[in-house]
Enzyme design. Sequence first.
Site, short mmCIF file in Angstrom:
data_model
loop_
_atom_site.label_atom_id
_atom_site.label_comp_id
_atom_site.label_asym_id
_atom_site.label_seq_id
_atom_site.Cartn_x
_atom_site.Cartn_y
_atom_site.Cartn_z
N ARG A 166 0.57 -1.31 -0.10
CA ARG A 166 -0.04 0.13 -0.04
C ARG A 166 0.80 1.36 0.09
O ARG A 166 2.18 1.94 0.53
CB ARG A 166 -1.09 -0.31 1.22
CG ARG A 166 -0.13 0.12 2.55
CD ARG A 166 -1.55 0.96 4.00
NE ARG A 166 -2.04 1.64 3.89
CZ ARG A 166 -2.78 1.71 4.77
NH1 ARG A 166 -2.06 1.45 6.02
NH2 ARG A 166 -3.79 2.86 5.03
N GLU A 186 -0.37 6.17 21.34
CA GLU A 186 -1.11 5.87 19.69
C GLU A 186 0.85 5.79 19.10
O GLU A 186 1.71 7.09 19.37
CB GLU A 186 -2.37 7.50 19.44
CG GLU A 186 -2.55 7.14 17.83
CD GLU A 186 -3.22 8.57 18.20
OE1 GLU A 186 -2.68 9.35 18.88
OE2 GLU A 186 -3.63 9.07 16.86
C1 DQA Z 1 -1.77 5.23 9.68
C2 DQA Z 1 -2.68 6.69 8.96
C3 DQA Z 1 -4.38 6.77 8.52
O1 DQA Z 1 -4.56 8.26 9.19
C4 DQA Z 1 -4.09 5.44 7.38
O2 DQA Z 1 -5.35 5.61 7.79
C5 DQA Z 1 -3.74 4.41 7.98
C6 DQA Z 1 -2.16 4.08 8.37
C7 DQA Z 1 0.03 5.45 9.44
O3 DQA Z 1 0.50 4.27 10.07
O4 DQA Z 1 -0.14 6.68 9.49
O5 DQA Z 1 -4.03 3.43 7.94
O6 DQA Z 1 -2.62 4.79 11.35
#
Ligand code: DQA
Length: 143
Positions: free
Chosen positions: A17, A97
């Site tokens: 991705r 987070e």
């Molecule tokens: C993410 C950032 C999010 O906005 C996104 O939807 C993801 C990955 C990141 O690790 O940068 O899927 O959490």
Amino acid sequence: MKLCIINGPNLNMLGIREPDIYGAKTYDDLVDFIRRACEEKGVECDIFQSNSEGDIVTKIQQTYGDAAGIVINPAAYTHTSVAILDALKAVGLPAVEVHISDVDSREDFRKISYAGMACEKRFSGLGFEGYRQAVFYLADKYG
Ligand code: DQA
């Protein structure tokens, strides 16, 4: 100490991705990276990934009485899920987070983090290193 590391939707697609945003390394590479970071700190880890919001809520609930802290990258659910926020608040464990990309410098909708409201710290835009920092932070503070 035991930590639970939770990864949300599409993180299993790492390496495929949007490599310009998320890099060329795969989810298995991420798991190896997290395991090594935990070993470095002598921390036991339970690493979980799901594309399903309900499964993530259930996994958070299962940390109650089992883990000492949570590292969570809720991926897209970061920006939408009150259920994940409520689950984090319900178990009341220290949570950090993590985002691989720098969410604040991307689209406006990524600037909202519901899960972040139940997290005491955030590492964003550091790539895999954010997970290491999160593990070290929790181990240093609560280990
Ligand atoms: C993410 C950032 C999010 O906005 C996104 O939807 C993801 C990955 C990141 O690790 O940068 O899927 O959490």
